[in-house]
Motif scaffolding. Structure first.
Motif, short mmCIF file in Angstrom:
data_model
loop_
_atom_site.label_atom_id
_atom_site.label_comp_id
_atom_site.label_asym_id
_atom_site.label_seq_id
_atom_site.Cartn_x
_atom_site.Cartn_y
_atom_site.Cartn_z
N ILE A 1 -13.21 4.39 -18.92
CA ILE A 1 -14.03 3.67 -18.01
C ILE A 1 -15.90 4.00 -18.28
O ILE A 1 -15.89 5.33 -17.68
N THR A 2 -15.99 2.81 -18.88
CA THR A 2 -17.80 3.33 -18.69
C THR A 2 -18.73 2.33 -17.70
O THR A 2 -17.95 1.19 -17.79
N GLY A 3 -18.84 3.11 -17.61
CA GLY A 3 -19.98 2.35 -16.43
C GLY A 3 -21.45 1.52 -16.82
O GLY A 3 -21.87 2.47 -18.08
N GLY A 4 -22.37 1.18 -16.50
CA GLY A 4 -23.64 0.56 -16.68
C GLY A 4 -24.95 1.38 -16.61
O GLY A 4 -25.71 1.54 -18.01
N ASP A 5 -24.62 2.76 -16.31
CA ASP A 5 -25.72 3.98 -16.79
C ASP A 5 -24.46 4.62 -17.54
O ASP A 5 -25.54 5.52 -18.02
N GLY A 6 -23.69 4.10 -18.61
CA GLY A 6 -23.17 5.30 -19.92
C GLY A 6 -22.47 6.05 -19.43
O GLY A 6 -21.83 6.50 -20.61
#
Length: 253
Positions: free
Chosen positions: A161-166
């Protein structure tokens, strides 16, 4: 002289009572009745159990029944494939001189599979990228967890899983998701939205699992959010799980 025959002689007949009376055992009819009663009791117990199970399924929603059926079919197909692979491995391992080489290849393959499952090795293959974007309210951690469970049920082999911050976190069996200040805490790493799950597996099977009635896509969109799913011939799951140093456990002998 025409006297009566002596007692106990050939003409004597045992009376209906006393110590000389023959003892009668259980008749065949009585034994048959006992067996029938046992069978009747067993049948009633089985019927009550079946009725209890059927009533539970009868009360389930249609979308839950569809999900259960889909999971069972996917599990059956995976088990058939695993049986075929194990039978082929057995054939190779018992083929004489080539057995040692086949055993080494099998051990290497098993090691790679375990490394991917444990999150200690990167993985590459066909799969999906699934982005969860918030609407009026943030995407819930429970929705992400539901997506992970549905993907696992559909045969997902590796996920991150990847967040909006990369920043990315590998998803393994022990991964947890917690809501924290409008973000989602994944194994202690706080990820802002939007959140993207990258998953390796059969794309069509996973798409079906995500889009079943009442599933995670319907849940997120019902809360005003948006789910964007893209199919890829090749995706990379490169994030690795941090391994904990064992303090007490040692390999057994």
């Amino acid at each position: 002289m025409g006297g009566e025959p002596p007692a106990g002689g050939p003409g004597a007949v045992a009376g209906p009572s006393g110590d000389g009376a023959p003892k009668r055992g259980i008749s065949s009819a009585g034994a048959t009745i006992a067996v029938l009663l046992l069978l009747l009791g067993f049948t009633m117990a089985v019927q009550l159990k079946n009725n209890s199970t059927d009533s539970g399924l009868t009360a389930a929603r249609q979308e839950d029944l569809v999900r259960i059926l889909s999971d069972l079919e996917n599990s059956e197909e995976r088990l058939r494939q695993e049986i075929a692979a194990l039978e082929e491995s057995q054939r190779q391992l018992s083929s004489g001189a080539a057995g040692r080489e086949a055993a080494l290849e099998e051990a290497t393959r098993r090691g790679d599979d375990l490394g991917i499952l444990a999150g200690t090795l990167p993985a590459r293959g066909p799969g999906l990228s699934i982005q969860f974007s918030a609407g009026g309210r943030p995407v819930k951690a429970s929705a992400i967890l539901d997506a992970v469970q549905e993907l696992r049920g559909a045969g997902a082999e590796a996920m991150q899983i990847t967040g909006g911050d990369g920043a990315s976190v590998r998803i393994v069996a022990s991964t947890y998701f917690v809501e924290a200040d409008g973000r989602i805490d994944v194994d202690g790493r706080r990820l802002p939205g939007p959140h993207t799950i990258t998953v390796i597996g059969d794309p069509q099977t996973m798409l079906t699992a995500l889009n079943i009635p009442g599933g995670v896509v319907a849940s997120v969109t019902g809360d005003g959010g948006n789910v964007t799913v893209q199919e890829h011939e090749v995706v990379d799951v490169a994030a690795l799980s941090e391994q904990t140093d064992l303090q007490y456990a040692r390999p057994g002998t």
